[in-house]
Design an enzyme around this catalytic site. Structure first.
Site, PDB file in Angstrom:
ATOM      1  N   GLN A   1      39.111  45.971  31.464  1.00 53.36           N
ATOM      2  CA  GLN A   1      37.746  45.864  31.975  1.00 53.36           C
ATOM      3  C   GLN A   1      37.689  44.989  33.221  1.00 53.36           C
ATOM      4  OE1 GLN A   1      35.088  44.717  28.794  1.00 53.36           O
ATOM      5  NE2 GLN A   1      35.907  46.272  27.428  1.00 53.36           N
ATOM      6  N   CYS A   2      38.652  45.164  34.079  1.00 49.28           N
ATOM      7  CA  CYS A   2      38.791  44.359  35.293  1.00 49.28           C
ATOM      8  C   CYS A   2      38.448  45.227  36.502  1.00 49.28           C
ATOM      9  CB  CYS A   2      40.242  43.865  35.369  1.00 49.28           C
ATOM     10  SG  CYS A   2      40.697  42.964  36.858  1.00 49.28           S
ATOM     11  N   GLY A   3      38.012  44.610  37.559  1.00 43.97           N
ATOM     12  CA  GLY A   3      37.768  45.354  38.792  1.00 43.97           C
ATOM     13  C   GLY A   3      39.023  46.021  39.324  1.00 43.97           C
TER      14      GLY A   3
END
Length: 160
Positions: free
Chosen positions: A35-37
């Protein structure tokens, strides 16, 4: 420890694996998160694996939840996400810590071999990458912003 081959890690299925299994391969060791950019980098990492794996290259993915709680799931959820969303086929390992007193010994060693910006040992964010040569030595550390395609020339030079 003399090389990456001196370490063991628990794979995403819970099995202890010796990193000596990847002896004489060029490795890209990456702390990853779902769930990281930078999560779309999974696609580029898989492309490197697809294109260069037969030449003796492998990505090794190590999920980490130390940055903004961006890897909240358990190993089953991580594996399902990576395989269904990005078709990840490269080896994935159990969730680990990369910084602090609970940092995994492998990442303590990696950080000591290749420091970050301004000589920092700490990993600043998910998708920090370490390039390891066929002798198991860390050659370079890449920031999370470095896209996998930007590393291709460095990897190919080691495969030549």
């Amino acid at each position: 420890m003399g090389s990456i081959y001196d370490f063991h890690a628990r794979d995403i299925a819970g099995h202890d694996r010796s990193l000596a299994e990847w002896r004489e391969q060029v490795l890209l060791v990456v702390n990853v998160a779902s769930q990281c950019g930078f999560t779309p980098q999974y696609e580029g990492l898989q492309s490197l694996q697809d294109d260069l794996g037969a030449q003796g290259f492998s990505v090794l993915g190590f999920p980490c939840d130390q940055f903004g709680h961006q890897e909240p799931g358990d190993e089953a959820a991580i594996e399902a996400f990576c395989s269904t969303r990005f078709g990840v086929s490269f080896p994935m390992f159990s969730k680990i810590a990369v910084n602090g007193h609970r940092a995994d010994p492998l990442f303590r060693w990696l950080k000591g071999q290749a420091r970050g910006v301004l000589g920092s040992r700490a990993i600043k964010w998910n998708f920090t990458k370490f390039l390891v040569d066929r002798e198991g030595q860390v050659l370079r550390r890449y920031a999370p912003t470095a896209k996998p395609a930007q590393l291709r020339a460095d990897i190919e030079a080691l495969l030549a």
